[in-house]
Design a protein around this motif. Structure first.
Motif, short mmCIF file in Angstrom:
data_model
loop_
_atom_site.label_atom_id
_atom_site.label_comp_id
_atom_site.label_asym_id
_atom_site.label_seq_id
_atom_site.Cartn_x
_atom_site.Cartn_y
_atom_site.Cartn_z
N TYR A 259 0.85 -1.20 0.00
CA TYR A 259 0.00 0.00 0.00
C TYR A 259 0.89 1.25 0.00
O TYR A 259 1.89 1.32 0.72
CB TYR A 259 -0.92 0.01 1.22
N VAL B 290 1.24 3.90 1.46
CA VAL B 290 1.01 4.66 2.68
C VAL B 290 2.00 4.19 3.73
O VAL B 290 2.27 2.99 3.88
CB VAL B 290 -0.43 4.52 3.20
N ASP C 233 2.86 9.65 5.58
CA ASP C 233 1.52 10.13 5.24
C ASP C 233 0.67 10.45 6.45
O ASP C 233 -0.48 10.89 6.30
CB ASP C 233 0.80 9.06 4.39
N GLN D 242 -9.32 5.87 3.45
CA GLN D 242 -8.52 6.71 2.57
C GLN D 242 -7.46 5.91 1.84
O GLN D 242 -7.24 6.14 0.64
CB GLN D 242 -7.85 7.83 3.38
N TYR D 243 -6.79 5.01 2.52
CA TYR D 243 -5.60 4.40 1.93
C TYR D 243 -5.74 2.94 1.51
O TYR D 243 -4.99 2.48 0.64
CB TYR D 243 -4.42 4.51 2.92
N ASN E 158 -4.69 2.30 -4.65
CA ASN E 158 -3.56 2.70 -3.82
C ASN E 158 -2.68 1.51 -3.46
O ASN E 158 -1.84 1.59 -2.57
CB ASN E 158 -4.06 3.37 -2.54
N ALA F 103 -7.55 8.28 -1.71
CA ALA F 103 -6.11 8.41 -1.48
C ALA F 103 -5.58 9.65 -2.20
O ALA F 103 -5.97 9.95 -3.33
CB ALA F 103 -5.38 7.17 -1.98
N ARG G 136 1.90 12.55 -2.65
CA ARG G 136 2.31 12.20 -1.30
C ARG G 136 3.20 13.32 -0.73
O ARG G 136 3.77 14.12 -1.48
CB ARG G 136 3.04 10.86 -1.32
#
Length: 454
Positions: free
Chosen positions: A59, A61, A65, A210-211, A216, A247, A251
């Motif tokens: 992922y 993330v 993040d 979100q992630y 993502n 997402a 970033r």
């Protein structure tokens, strides 16, 4: 699950596209990649030496993040993912994989979170079914004995054991926080104790939505499979999952600002048996400056990369001032990481005396320059290490997964051994001089056996 912080180890975005082999290889045994309609990228790494597969979901993330005040949530979520879904009971995910004779774990870094299972090839579909289920059906609630709150307590205890009860880890956390001050890497991956304790199930749900979505994620399958087999299974299990679209595409990576002054940090503890001196400079990363990063890796290998290195031979073998001395750098993060010199003095030598001797030797070496033979040995050693990693199916899955998360193509990932062999003595010397130059600020750290010791 316990995280592996890769200082290296290292952590790439692909727009939505129809299912297509964007990097289709001519060799059927070469790695390949395609993208599902929901945006999930898939990488296939054939390895037919045994009927085994390594299945990984990466992922995009990590700790980088995390929102202000929410440190540790990426790592905490790694734990929660193993607990319970609407279809799988508490701890059942792990027991299913183990009953099938498989292995599993997960890890979190600043740049990514990854989950893996290693099983017989016949069970690949079941692994995809399990991972797809927890991508959308994870249970997060406010039950004190439930998945989120119980694992929050586990992470707090993990921090006590891995950081607060480990003098070296505690000092390194302070050093890195100073080196990365103001950058998203500043907070350690495991998080700060008070912020982890304050994380709520609502924070967890927001983070999940979100992630943890297919657009993502990157699926990596290495092992006794073909692209066609993986494509069929991925379309069946992951293909129906609808992307949330939440997402953030951009970033929070950004270049690390150089230190504006030098710092001194020390930590003493009865558990420390031998004092350690270290000096941290801001280095670079392969993603920020590929050629400089590779040159720095070669230069530091010559300078302090093992028993035959210049520093070890001078300080340990000849002058007999140190038990060990070495250099290393973190170049596989997305943003710039540290370049480090460290050593332990022999009894009777102070850390200040060791520091003076080490820096005098470095100054002499950088004035003299590197020789062609020693740079050739360093290049070959680094290239061989990278090639030997490919002998491990799990290492290949990690290499391609981390590389894709950070934005490299398959060809760029595979090119490292050839690229490292092209580093010249002049480039290696210039990279080390640039990082350790007299105009560069640094952080000196002393790890001491007891208060007021060395």
């Amino acid at each position: 699950m316990k995280p592996t912080i890769l200082a290296g180890l290292a952590a790439c975005w692909l727009m939505f596209s129809p299912i297509a082999a964007a990097e289709a290889p001519a060799d059927p045994n070469a790695p390949s990649t395609f993208t599902l309609d929901n945006g999930m990228q898939v990488v296939v790494v054939p390895d037919r030496r045994a009927p085994v597969v390594t299945h990984m979901v990466w992922y995009r993330v990590g700790a980088v993040d995390e929102a202000p005040g929410k440190s540790g949530i990426a790592h905490l979520f790694e734990h929660v993912m193993f607990k319970e879904t609407e279809n799988i009971g508490p701890e059942e995910f792990t027991s299913i994989v183990q009953r099938l004779g498989g292995q599993l774990n997960a890890f979190t870094s600043w740049d990514y979170t990854a989950y893996f299972e290693r099983v017989h090839r016949d069970h690949l579909g079941r692994m995809m079914e399990l991972e797809a289920d927890r991508m959308v059906n994870l249970i997060i609630n406010d039950d004190p004995e439930g998945p989120f709150i119980s694992e929050r307590d586990v992470v707090k205890e993990e921090r006590r054991q891995r950081i607060e009860n480990n003098p070296n880890a505690l000092l390194q956390e302070q050093v890195l926080s100073t080196l990365w001050r103001g950058h998203p890497y500043e907070i350690t991956v495991i998080g700060l104790m008070d912020e982890v304790a304050a994380l709520t199930p609502e924070d967890g749900l927001e983070f999940y939505r979100q992630y943890y979505s297919p657009e993502n994620a990157i699926l990596v399958v290495a092992g006794d499979v073909t692209e066609e087999e993986v494509r069929a299974l991925a379309e069946r299990y992951y293909g129906p999952i609808q992307p949330t679209g939440l997402a953030i595409n951009e970033r929070p990576w950004r270049s690390v600002e150089p230190l504006t002054e030098s710092h001194f940090l020390s930590h003493s503890d009865p558990k420390v048996r031998q004092p350690v001196w270290s000096r941290y400079y801001l280095g670079t990363s392969q993603r920020r400056n590929y050629e400089k990063a590779l040159a720095l890796e070669v230069g530091l290998q010559v300078l302090g990369g093992g028993l035959t290195s210049r520093l070890y031979q001078a300080l340990v073998e000849e002058q007999k001032l140190a038990i060990n001395v070495a250099t290393f750098s973190w170049t596989t993060l997305h943003d710039e990481g540290p370049a480090v010199i460290f050593g332990t003095p022999v009894t009777g030598v102070t850390l200040e005396e060791l520091e003076a001797a080490v820096m005098a030797e470095i100054e002499r070496i950088l004035e003299e320059g590197f020789t062609e033979p020693e740079v050739t040995r360093a290049r070959n050693r680094l290239a061989a290490s990278a090639i030997y990693q490919r002998d491990s199916q799990a290492s290949m899955a990690n290499m391609f997964g981390a590389g894709k998360v950070l934005g490299w193509t398959l060809e760029e990932i595979k090119a490292y051994p050839d690229d490292i062999r092209r580093v010249t003595p002049e480039a290696a010397l210039a990279a080390v001089r640039a990082v350790f130059g007299p105009d560069r600020h640094f952080i000196t750290a002393h790890l001491l056996p007891e208060e007021g010791g060395f």
